[in-house]
Design a protein around this motif. Sequence first.
Motif, PDB file in Angstrom:
ATOM      1  N   PHE A 106       0.819  -1.218   0.000  1.00 25.17           N
ATOM      2  CA  PHE A 106       0.000   0.000   0.000  1.00 25.17           C
ATOM      3  C   PHE A 106       0.854   1.269   0.000  1.00 25.17           C
ATOM      4  O   PHE A 106       0.419   2.316  -0.475  1.00 25.17           O
ATOM      5  CB  PHE A 106      -0.914   0.036   1.225  1.00 25.17           C
ATOM      6  N   LEU A 107       2.046   1.189   0.579  1.00 20.24           N
ATOM      7  CA  LEU A 107       2.900   2.375   0.721  1.00 20.24           C
ATOM      8  C   LEU A 107       3.803   2.591  -0.490  1.00 20.24           C
ATOM      9  O   LEU A 107       4.543   3.568  -0.529  1.00 20.24           O
ATOM     10  CB  LEU A 107       3.741   2.258   1.990  1.00 20.24           C
ATOM     11  N   GLU A 108       3.754   1.687  -1.448  1.00 17.95           N
ATOM     12  CA  GLU A 108       4.567   1.834  -2.651  1.00 17.95           C
ATOM     13  C   GLU A 108       3.788   2.592  -3.727  1.00 17.95           C
ATOM     14  O   GLU A 108       2.569   2.680  -3.673  1.00 17.95           O
ATOM     15  CB  GLU A 108       4.983   0.452  -3.185  1.00 17.95           C
ATOM     16  N   PRO A 109       4.492   3.153  -4.726  1.00 21.24           N
ATOM     17  CA  PRO A 109       3.793   3.877  -5.798  1.00 21.24           C
ATOM     18  C   PRO A 109       2.986   2.943  -6.695  1.00 21.24           C
ATOM     19  O   PRO A 109       3.171   1.725  -6.682  1.00 21.24           O
ATOM     20  CB  PRO A 109       4.944   4.542  -6.578  1.00 21.24           C
ATOM     21  N   ARG A 110       2.068   3.543  -7.457  1.00 24.97           N
ATOM     22  CA  ARG A 110       1.239   2.824  -8.436  1.00 24.97           C
ATOM     23  C   ARG A 110       0.480   1.667  -7.791  1.00 24.97           C
ATOM     24  O   ARG A 110       0.540   0.526  -8.227  1.00 24.97           O
ATOM     25  CB  ARG A 110       2.099   2.339  -9.604  1.00 24.97           C
ATOM     26  N   LEU A 111      -0.255   2.017  -6.747  1.00 18.78           N
ATOM     27  CA  LEU A 111      -0.983   1.001  -5.982  1.00 18.78           C
ATOM     28  C   LEU A 111      -2.015   0.285  -6.839  1.00 18.78           C
ATOM     29  O   LEU A 111      -2.164  -0.941  -6.744  1.00 18.78           O
ATOM     30  CB  LEU A 111      -1.650   1.665  -4.769  1.00 18.78           C
ATOM     31  N   SER A 116     -16.779  -1.296 -15.103  1.00 18.72           N
ATOM     32  CA  SER A 116     -17.087  -2.283 -14.063  1.00 18.72           C
ATOM     33  C   SER A 116     -16.748  -1.774 -12.669  1.00 18.72           C
ATOM     34  O   SER A 116     -16.026  -0.788 -12.489  1.00 18.72           O
ATOM     35  CB  SER A 116     -16.313  -3.579 -14.321  1.00 18.72           C
ATOM     36  N   VAL A 117     -17.272  -2.484 -11.675  1.00 19.52           N
ATOM     37  CA  VAL A 117     -16.949  -2.180 -10.271  1.00 19.52           C
ATOM     38  C   VAL A 117     -15.447  -2.331 -10.044  1.00 19.52           C
ATOM     39  O   VAL A 117     -14.828  -1.526  -9.332  1.00 19.52           O
ATOM     40  CB  VAL A 117     -17.741  -3.117  -9.337  1.00 19.52           C
ATOM     41  N   TYR A 118     -14.860  -3.332 -10.655  1.00 21.87           N
ATOM     42  CA  TYR A 118     -13.414  -3.564 -10.502  1.00 21.87           C
ATOM     43  C   TYR A 118     -12.621  -2.381 -11.048  1.00 21.87           C
ATOM     44  O   TYR A 118     -11.700  -1.881 -10.386  1.00 21.87           O
ATOM     45  CB  TYR A 118     -13.029  -4.845 -11.236  1.00 21.87           C
ATOM     46  N   ARG A 119     -12.973  -1.922 -12.260  1.00 21.30           N
ATOM     47  CA  ARG A 119     -12.258  -0.790 -12.858  1.00 21.30           C
ATOM     48  C   ARG A 119     -12.468   0.479 -12.037  1.00 21.30           C
ATOM     49  O   ARG A 119     -11.558   1.297 -11.887  1.00 21.30           O
ATOM     50  CB  ARG A 119     -12.728  -0.570 -14.304  1.00 21.30           C
ATOM     51  N   HIS A 120     -13.660   0.651 -11.486  1.00 26.32           N
ATOM     52  CA  HIS A 120     -13.910   1.802 -10.614  1.00 26.32           C
ATOM     53  C   HIS A 120     -13.020   1.751  -9.378  1.00 26.32           C
ATOM     54  O   HIS A 120     -12.435   2.769  -8.976  1.00 26.32           O
ATOM     55  CB  HIS A 120     -15.377   1.834 -10.187  1.00 26.32           C
ATOM     56  N   THR A 121     -12.875   0.570  -8.789  1.00 24.17           N
ATOM     57  CA  THR A 121     -12.022   0.427  -7.605  1.00 24.17           C
ATOM     58  C   THR A 121     -10.582   0.802  -7.924  1.00 24.17           C
ATOM     59  O   THR A 121      -9.921   1.493  -7.142  1.00 24.17           O
ATOM     60  CB  THR A 121     -12.089  -1.007  -7.062  1.00 24.17           C
ATOM     61  N   LEU A 122     -10.091   0.387  -9.074  1.00 28.44           N
ATOM     62  CA  LEU A 122      -8.727   0.750  -9.476  1.00 28.44           C
ATOM     63  C   LEU A 122      -8.600   2.259  -9.668  1.00 28.44           C
ATOM     64  O   LEU A 122      -7.575   2.855  -9.303  1.00 28.44           O
ATOM     65  CB  LEU A 122      -8.331   0.022 -10.761  1.00 28.44           C
ATOM     66  N   GLU A 123      -9.632   2.887 -10.238  1.00 34.88           N
ATOM     67  CA  GLU A 123      -9.602   4.344 -10.411  1.00 34.88           C
ATOM     68  C   GLU A 123      -9.554   5.046  -9.054  1.00 34.88           C
ATOM     69  O   GLU A 123      -8.851   6.044  -8.881  1.00 34.88           O
ATOM     70  CB  GLU A 123     -10.826   4.819 -11.200  1.00 34.88           C
ATOM     71  N   VAL A 124     -10.315   4.538  -8.087  1.00 34.00           N
ATOM     72  CA  VAL A 124     -10.311   5.118  -6.735  1.00 34.00           C
ATOM     73  C   VAL A 124      -8.905   5.025  -6.136  1.00 34.00           C
ATOM     74  O   VAL A 124      -8.407   5.982  -5.522  1.00 34.00           O
ATOM     75  CB  VAL A 124     -11.340   4.402  -5.837  1.00 34.00           C
ATOM     76  N   LEU A 125      -8.245   3.889  -6.306  1.00 28.97           N
ATOM     77  CA  LEU A 125      -6.888   3.713  -5.775  1.00 28.97           C
ATOM     78  C   LEU A 125      -5.901   4.643  -6.478  1.00 28.97           C
ATOM     79  O   LEU A 125      -4.967   5.159  -5.848  1.00 28.97           O
ATOM     80  CB  LEU A 125      -6.455   2.264  -5.924  1.00 28.97           C
ATOM     81  N   LYS A 126      -6.089   4.885  -7.763  1.00 29.10           N
ATOM     82  CA  LYS A 126      -5.228   5.844  -8.466  1.00 29.10           C
ATOM     83  C   LYS A 126      -5.392   7.244  -7.890  1.00 29.10           C
ATOM     84  O   LYS A 126      -4.420   7.972  -7.700  1.00 29.10           O
ATOM     85  CB  LYS A 126      -5.572   5.866  -9.964  1.00 29.10           C
ATOM     86  N   VAL A 127      -6.643   7.611  -7.609  1.00 27.89           N
ATOM     87  CA  VAL A 127      -6.911   8.950  -7.065  1.00 27.89           C
ATOM     88  C   VAL A 127      -6.258   9.118  -5.707  1.00 27.89           C
ATOM     89  O   VAL A 127      -5.758  10.199  -5.379  1.00 27.89           O
ATOM     90  CB  VAL A 127      -8.437   9.203  -6.987  1.00 27.89           C
ATOM     91  N   LEU A 128      -6.252   8.055  -4.887  1.00 27.76           N
ATOM     92  CA  LEU A 128      -5.652   8.154  -3.551  1.00 27.76           C
ATOM     93  C   LEU A 128      -4.200   8.607  -3.614  1.00 27.76           C
ATOM     94  O   LEU A 128      -3.694   9.213  -2.672  1.00 27.76           O
ATOM     95  CB  LEU A 128      -5.721   6.800  -2.834  1.00 27.76           C
ATOM     96  N   GLU A 129      -3.509   8.331  -4.724  1.00 25.61           N
ATOM     97  CA  GLU A 129      -2.103   8.692  -4.862  1.00 25.61           C
ATOM     98  C   GLU A 129      -1.895  10.000  -5.621  1.00 25.61           C
ATOM     99  O   GLU A 129      -0.768  10.436  -5.786  1.00 25.61           O
ATOM    100  CB  GLU A 129      -1.348   7.596  -5.623  1.00 25.61           C
TER     101      GLU A 129
END
Length: 548
Positions: A256-261, A307-320
């Motif tokens: 979680f603490l590394e880049p490109r989560l 998809s829900v999966y792609r949305h989750t990945l987008e959310v993780l991108k935003v966190l960084e």
Amino acid sequence: MGLEFLRTKQAGIYSLGNWQPHSVTERAALALAKEMNQYAWDKGWVKANCTAVYFVGGYPRDLMYRQLKGRDFAAKDIDLTTPLRWEQAAEFLESQKITDLTVIEGIESEKKNLVHRVLYPFGPDGKRLEFEITSFRGEKNYRGHHPQEVWPTLDMREDASRRDFTVNALYFDPVRKKIIDFFNGIEAIKENLLDTVGNPRHRFGEDPVRMLRLVRFRARYQMKVAWRAEGEVKNCLSGLEAVSVERIRDEMEKIFLEPRLADSIDYLVKLGLMDWVIRPSILDGMSFGDLDKVQHPPGAPYHKEGSVYRHTLEVLKVLESERLLGYFKRLFSILNRASGGQSSARGSSQTNIAQSMYPELVWAAIMHDTGKAKTQRVEADGRVTFKKHEYVSARQAASLAKYLKMSRREAQGISWMVENHLRIRLFPQMKLSKKTALFDNEYFPHLVMLLFADRLGTLPAEGGYEMIDDFLDSLEGYTEFRQRLERESRYRLPIDGHDVIAAGVPQGPRVGQVLKVLKEKFDDYLDERGRPPEQSTVQKWLEEETAP
């Protein structure tokens, strides 16, 4: 007899003649190495032209990344390794009166594995720095991730052959300023290639958590993974069955603490590792990767990510993202002013989110929409809905926290964020008591960050910026109003626990429950009318709540 264990035909030697220790840790490690070298020479344990102590592990790897790639790093800790036997190292430590925690604490497992943990006093203030000194060793017959057979060796190559990845099998001679490389780790750094030492099936079989470490190092150094190592992961997944869930959880939280989560989570799914972190049973029989089959309505003006999966990945991108960092700074500026500039238990300093509760925020982001798979419905008018998915997601998040043996506080924080990730959007319109109930939770700042990431991860994101600005304006107004209430006594509930007990409620949890209800009524009255209720009104509320 002295040792000559550097066989240049077997190893590559890389000179770092310009190396100088900069940090306190580097200077202390060098001083310890020199003392140990001199003692070994004086005793005749090693020849005068041989080195008795090397820096190993992360330090030489990062040193070479700086040398070859210009990547800067801070030496937080340095592990030392030596050809000396465990008993010889113990004699040196005793002679120099260096605290050996292995002896003091009686850690037999560390003695068995030829490890000394020492506290080395360094500098004018005698600050004691902790180092680990490991004797060269061979290992075999792993059970879990522990070798059942360990033996001392004078062969550095044998010691290097037990390490996980080639970039981690480098040895640095701090006296002669040379890197020793038996398995082409330097070439791997040049080519940005992550590969195992020897057969990947053996390395992953010895310790299956190395498969998660592979994902972590790939993210940290933006490396390509050798095809033979990547291809062997799926053949070794079952080994994770014997690994403690605590180790899996800890390694994930390092990722979680590394880049490109988002890329790392996607890679974990691709390798099949994610199913060993979030077991299908937690998602009611569904694999995490199967969320890619749960599609948002294609004709809707939102969730263009699909998809829900792609949305989750987008959310993780935003966190960084840098954009979220700007909102993060404003959020904590508001919270700092609300607390009078003092860091509160919630973690109001801007660095605390990454150091303390950040893993919980990431877990909540990963789990916030998993319940959509179970709640997806096609209505009579053709609309696709996911009604109350946040409650299913929260239940699944709680199951995950229990499975991974998180603390009760962490589990409650994660499931609370997931359950409230839609409700928090209504914060500006909420009654004062409802706002306060959310605001007073220690995970409130993280819930707000989840809201922002969720909104900006819903494509197109443009409309989300205005929503976030309005939310922060509303939060700022709330905190200023709250400060005013706290400054003036007339805005405080004029009843306490003694009054509740005097009204006939026995001592116990019920007293607090009554006070909570009265406080909510008091705040809502104040919010609606701009003035506090009369004492008689509050007394009437008390009588209603305590009536038999």
